[in-house]
Scaffold this motif. Structure first.
Motif, mmCIF file in Angstrom:
data_model
loop_
_atom_site.group_PDB
_atom_site.id
_atom_site.type_symbol
_atom_site.label_atom_id
_atom_site.label_comp_id
_atom_site.label_asym_id
_atom_site.label_seq_id
_atom_site.Cartn_x
_atom_site.Cartn_y
_atom_site.Cartn_z
ATOM 1 N N ALA A 131 -2.624 27.271 28.521
ATOM 2 C CA ALA A 131 -1.682 26.756 29.366
ATOM 3 C C ALA A 131 -1.648 25.119 29.097
ATOM 4 C CB ALA A 131 -1.246 27.286 30.749
ATOM 5 N N VAL A 132 -2.803 24.494 28.623
ATOM 6 C CA VAL A 132 -2.989 22.949 28.794
ATOM 7 C C VAL A 132 -2.570 22.424 27.524
ATOM 8 C CG1 VAL A 132 -4.986 21.313 28.924
ATOM 9 C CG2 VAL A 132 -4.996 23.470 30.146
ATOM 10 N N ARG A 133 -1.665 21.584 27.659
ATOM 11 C CA ARG A 133 -1.077 20.761 26.295
ATOM 12 C C ARG A 133 -2.043 19.550 26.323
ATOM 13 N NH1 ARG A 133 4.964 19.571 24.260
ATOM 14 N NH2 ARG A 133 4.426 21.680 23.536
ATOM 15 N N ALA A 134 -3.025 19.509 25.216
ATOM 16 C CA ALA A 134 -4.187 18.350 25.177
ATOM 17 C C ALA A 134 -3.520 17.464 24.175
ATOM 18 C CB ALA A 134 -5.214 19.107 24.399
ATOM 19 N N VAL A 135 -2.449 17.415 23.466
ATOM 20 C CA VAL A 135 -1.985 16.575 22.545
ATOM 21 C C VAL A 135 -0.491 16.704 22.629
ATOM 22 C CG1 VAL A 135 -1.552 15.645 20.156
ATOM 23 C CG2 VAL A 135 -3.853 16.481 21.054
ATOM 24 N N ASP A 136 0.263 15.592 23.033
ATOM 25 C CA ASP A 136 1.555 15.869 23.200
ATOM 26 C C ASP A 136 2.480 14.662 22.434
ATOM 27 O OD1 ASP A 136 4.073 16.501 24.170
ATOM 28 O OD2 ASP A 136 3.919 15.633 26.161
ATOM 29 N N GLY A 137 2.938 14.947 20.991
ATOM 30 C CA GLY A 137 3.757 14.319 20.597
ATOM 31 C C GLY A 137 3.321 13.071 19.633
ATOM 32 N N VAL A 138 2.166 13.034 19.182
ATOM 33 C CA VAL A 138 1.266 11.986 18.514
ATOM 34 C C VAL A 138 1.820 11.968 17.143
ATOM 35 C CG1 VAL A 138 -0.880 11.257 17.495
ATOM 36 C CG2 VAL A 138 -0.639 12.296 19.887
ATOM 37 N N SER A 139 2.258 10.450 16.731
ATOM 38 C CA SER A 139 2.750 10.297 15.485
ATOM 39 C C SER A 139 1.674 9.130 15.016
ATOM 40 C CB SER A 139 3.993 9.931 15.534
ATOM 41 O OG SER A 139 4.923 10.884 16.012
ATOM 42 N N PHE A 140 1.551 9.096 13.739
ATOM 43 C CA PHE A 140 0.831 8.028 13.095
ATOM 44 C C PHE A 140 0.965 8.016 11.483
ATOM 45 C CE2 PHE A 140 -2.476 11.123 13.938
ATOM 46 C CZ PHE A 140 -2.910 11.290 12.655
ATOM 47 N N THR A 141 0.725 7.072 10.810
ATOM 48 C CA THR A 141 0.672 6.977 9.457
ATOM 49 C C THR A 141 -0.685 6.054 8.916
ATOM 50 O OG1 THR A 141 2.847 6.486 9.398
ATOM 51 C CG2 THR A 141 2.009 6.103 7.309
ATOM 52 N N VAL A 142 -1.238 6.741 7.918
ATOM 53 C CA VAL A 142 -2.609 6.086 7.425
ATOM 54 C C VAL A 142 -2.181 5.729 5.984
ATOM 55 C CG1 VAL A 142 -5.089 6.263 6.858
ATOM 56 C CG2 VAL A 142 -3.901 7.590 8.902
ATOM 57 N N GLU A 143 -2.301 4.468 5.735
ATOM 58 C CA GLU A 143 -2.132 3.913 4.310
ATOM 59 C C GLU A 143 -3.415 4.234 3.589
ATOM 60 O OE1 GLU A 143 0.983 2.842 3.414
ATOM 61 O OE2 GLU A 143 1.627 2.998 5.451
ATOM 62 N N MET A 187 0.817 -1.146 -0.132
ATOM 63 C CA MET A 187 0.096 -0.040 0.081
ATOM 64 C C MET A 187 0.906 1.103 0.167
ATOM 65 S SD MET A 187 -3.404 -0.533 2.520
ATOM 66 C CE MET A 187 -4.325 -1.831 2.208
ATOM 67 N N THR A 188 0.268 2.311 -0.479
ATOM 68 C CA THR A 188 1.006 3.836 -0.326
ATOM 69 C C THR A 188 0.342 4.631 0.791
ATOM 70 O OG1 THR A 188 -0.630 4.433 -1.847
ATOM 71 C CG2 THR A 188 1.394 3.518 -2.964
ATOM 72 N N THR A 189 1.385 5.489 1.275
ATOM 73 C CA THR A 189 1.278 6.255 2.290
ATOM 74 C C THR A 189 0.222 7.209 1.776
ATOM 75 O OG1 THR A 189 3.072 5.390 3.368
ATOM 76 C CG2 THR A 189 2.067 7.376 4.278
ATOM 77 N N ALA A 190 -0.904 7.510 2.517
ATOM 78 C CA ALA A 190 -1.677 8.767 2.128
ATOM 79 C C ALA A 190 -1.481 9.980 3.303
ATOM 80 C CB ALA A 190 -3.006 8.228 2.339
ATOM 81 N N VAL A 191 -1.231 9.565 4.502
ATOM 82 C CA VAL A 191 -1.121 10.498 5.504
ATOM 83 C C VAL A 191 0.096 10.159 6.462
ATOM 84 C CG1 VAL A 191 -2.237 11.863 7.412
ATOM 85 C CG2 VAL A 191 -3.476 11.384 5.425
#
Length: 52
Positions: A16-28, A1-5
């Motif tokens: 002052a609130v960090r709601a998301v901290d360093g999220v990584s992912f790949t969607v094919e 498959m090819t990577t889309a995202v």
């Protein structure tokens, strides 16, 4: 498959609130992907996109 995202090291803050901290992912190509909040709902808007 090819990577889309590819997301690498996503951060999101609200004041002052960090709601998301360093999220990584790949969607094919052809995969179904959803982001859900802690109460299992889809977010009402997408995170802002910043240039690399």
């Amino acid at each position: 498959m090819t990577t889309a995202v590819v997301v690498d090291g996503l951060h999101k803050t609200y004041g002052a609130v960090r709601a998301v901290d360093g999220v990584s992912f790949t969607v094919e190509h052809g995969e179904i992907f959803a982001l859900l909040t802690s109460d299992r709902r889809a977010p009402e808007r997408a995170p802002e996109r910043s240039a690399p």
